[in-house]
Design an enzyme around this catalytic site. Structure first.
Site, PDB file in Angstrom:
ATOM      1  N   TYR A   1      24.557 -43.301  55.596  1.00  0.00           N
ATOM      2  CA  TYR A   1      24.893 -43.249  57.022  1.00  0.00           C
ATOM      3  C   TYR A   1      26.221 -42.531  57.233  1.00  0.00           C
ATOM      4  O   TYR A   1      26.329 -41.622  58.075  1.00  0.00           O
ATOM      5  CB  TYR A   1      24.962 -44.662  57.584  1.00  0.00           C
ATOM      6  CG  TYR A   1      25.419 -44.719  59.030  1.00  0.00           C
ATOM      7  CD1 TYR A   1      24.587 -44.283  60.045  1.00  0.00           C
ATOM      8  CD2 TYR A   1      26.681 -45.206  59.363  1.00  0.00           C
ATOM      9  CE1 TYR A   1      24.997 -44.329  61.372  1.00  0.00           C
ATOM     10  CE2 TYR A   1      27.099 -45.259  60.683  1.00  0.00           C
ATOM     11  CZ  TYR A   1      26.256 -44.815  61.683  1.00  0.00           C
ATOM     12  OH  TYR A   1      26.674 -44.851  62.983  1.00  0.00           O
ATOM     13  N   ASP A  53       8.975 -40.410  66.258  1.00  0.00           N
ATOM     14  CA  ASP A  53       9.840 -40.875  65.176  1.00  0.00           C
ATOM     15  C   ASP A  53      10.599 -39.672  64.631  1.00  0.00           C
ATOM     16  O   ASP A  53      10.012 -38.786  63.999  1.00  0.00           O
ATOM     17  CB  ASP A  53       8.997 -41.524  64.086  1.00  0.00           C
ATOM     18  CG  ASP A  53       9.837 -42.131  62.970  1.00  0.00           C
ATOM     19  OD1 ASP A  53      11.067 -41.906  62.950  1.00  0.00           O
ATOM     20  OD2 ASP A  53       9.262 -42.826  62.113  1.00  0.00           O
ATOM     21  N   GLY A  99      21.842 -44.433  74.568  1.00  0.00           N
ATOM     22  CA  GLY A  99      20.952 -43.356  74.983  1.00  0.00           C
ATOM     23  C   GLY A  99      20.412 -43.562  76.382  1.00  0.00           C
ATOM     24  O   GLY A  99      20.398 -42.635  77.203  1.00  0.00           O
ATOM     25  N   GLY A 113      20.446 -49.145  75.047  1.00  0.00           N
ATOM     26  CA  GLY A 113      21.832 -48.931  74.659  1.00  0.00           C
ATOM     27  C   GLY A 113      22.434 -47.654  75.200  1.00  0.00           C
ATOM     28  O   GLY A 113      22.270 -47.290  76.365  1.00  0.00           O
ATOM     29  N   ARG A 167      11.083 -44.013  69.770  1.00  0.00           N
ATOM     30  CA  ARG A 167       9.841 -44.376  69.088  1.00  0.00           C
ATOM     31  C   ARG A 167       8.884 -45.203  69.940  1.00  0.00           C
ATOM     32  O   ARG A 167       7.674 -45.102  69.791  1.00  0.00           O
ATOM     33  CB  ARG A 167      10.170 -45.154  67.809  1.00  0.00           C
ATOM     34  CG  ARG A 167      10.758 -44.313  66.698  1.00  0.00           C
ATOM     35  CD  ARG A 167      11.157 -45.168  65.523  1.00  0.00           C
ATOM     36  NE  ARG A 167      12.160 -46.163  65.894  1.00  0.00           N
ATOM     37  CZ  ARG A 167      12.560 -47.146  65.114  1.00  0.00           C
ATOM     38  NH1 ARG A 167      12.026 -47.303  63.916  1.00  0.00           N
ATOM     39  NH2 ARG A 167      13.497 -47.986  65.525  1.00  0.00           N
ATOM     40  N   ARG A 168       9.420 -46.025  70.850  1.00  0.00           N
ATOM     41  CA  ARG A 168       8.591 -47.026  71.526  1.00  0.00           C
ATOM     42  C   ARG A 168       8.174 -46.545  72.916  1.00  0.00           C
ATOM     43  O   ARG A 168       8.988 -46.511  73.834  1.00  0.00           O
ATOM     44  CB  ARG A 168       9.356 -48.349  71.617  1.00  0.00           C
ATOM     45  CG  ARG A 168       9.716 -48.943  70.257  1.00  0.00           C
ATOM     46  CD  ARG A 168      10.680 -50.107  70.400  1.00  0.00           C
ATOM     47  NE  ARG A 168      12.003 -49.668  70.863  1.00  0.00           N
ATOM     48  CZ  ARG A 168      12.975 -50.501  71.205  1.00  0.00           C
ATOM     49  NH1 ARG A 168      12.767 -51.815  71.175  1.00  0.00           N
ATOM     50  NH2 ARG A 168      14.148 -50.030  71.605  1.00  0.00           N
TER      51      ARG A 168
END
Length: 270
Positions: free
Chosen positions: A157, A66, A21, A19, A40-41
């Site tokens: 949020y 994370d 980022g 997206g 994270r991934r």
């Protein structure tokens, strides 16, 4: 002064796996600045980094982390200790749930505060002193129209995004005269993988390949951001959100909340 001279030689982009980022990191690299990608991934980060290297020729570094972990910012500092960071982009922070506050465990809200408020504050405090000492650099913190007034299904949020907006504005006030650009980028509905997943789950679009109605393309967000890096402290993305923000500024806070309630109902359904 070129982009790389102003904001290089390295940038840190948090939330860089897809997206906004990933697109922001790509544009930074196209301007000759090396990028550290945080998310994270690890496998997804590695794919993004490889694509950026192949297309632009810059150096990349990845860190799977994370950002809800209180120890995360220390790990970022350690992983970049040998680099001169001239640009920090904090793009992490979407709300994948969009559920009532009381329907979620309190730990979900606490994690959001950690990721959206504490982590960017700590990273700015770590990287900004060297930028100010050099007299150049940039910080972009992604905010949201949700932070303009409270609304349903985004209690924590919206509050964190209000923090992000005011934090960026105040940081701009302190750093602007040092040569460091600070920009709080306020987004409305944006065509990201996270939004597509949410709207598909809620039955609002037929598949995650479909563009959510009214969503601003990622490329448009990135273009507006890069066109306005030096026009801080706050830049509101998209004509619709700019118009809505102007209207909200002319009414009471109570009416602004009512407006957000109605807008949220129209955008997200029952």
């Amino acid at each position: 002064m070129t982009f790389a001279q102003k904001y290089g030689p390295w940038a840190v982009v948090a939330g860089a796996s897809d997206g906004l980022g990933a697109a922001f990191a790509e544009r930074i690299a196209e301007n000759g600045v090396n990028v550290v990608l945080l998310a994270r991934r690890q496998s997804v980060l590695d794919d993004v980094a490889a694509g950026i290297r192949d297309r632009t020729g810059v150096e990349t570094r990845t860190l799977a982390i994370d950002l809800t972990d209180p120890a995360a910012t220390g790990a970022v500092a350690d992983a970049t200790d040998d680099l001169e960071i001239g640009f920090l982009v904090y793009c992490a922070g979407a709300d994948p749930a969009f559920e009532p506050f009381l329907a979620q465990p309190i730990e979900a809200a606490e994690a959001m505060v950690q990721r959206n408020c504490v982590a960017p504050m700590r990273l700015c405090h770590h990287f900004a002193p060297a930028m100010a000492a050099r007299g150049r650099g940039g910080i972009v913190i992604f905010g949201s129209g949700a932070g303009l007034a409270g609304g349903p299904n985004m209690v924590a949020y919206a509050a964190t995004k209000a923090f992000d907006m005011v934090f960026a504005e105040a940081l701009w006030a302190e750093l602007h005269d040092t040569g460091v650009d600070v920009l709080g980028l306020i987004l409305g509905k944006t065509d990201t993988p996270a939004l597509r997943t949410l709207e598909h789950r809620r039955g609002q679009i037929a598949s995650t390949e479909q563009t959510p109605p009214g969503a601003v393309p990622v490329a448009d967000v990135v273009s507006e951001a890069f066109d306005n890096l030096a026009n801080g402290p706050t830049w509101i993305v998209g004509e619709d959100l700019r118009a809505a923000t102007q209207m909200m500024g002319s009414i009471s806070r109570s009416d602004a909340v009512r407006f957000i309630v109605e807008a949220s109902r129209d955008a997200m359904g029952p």
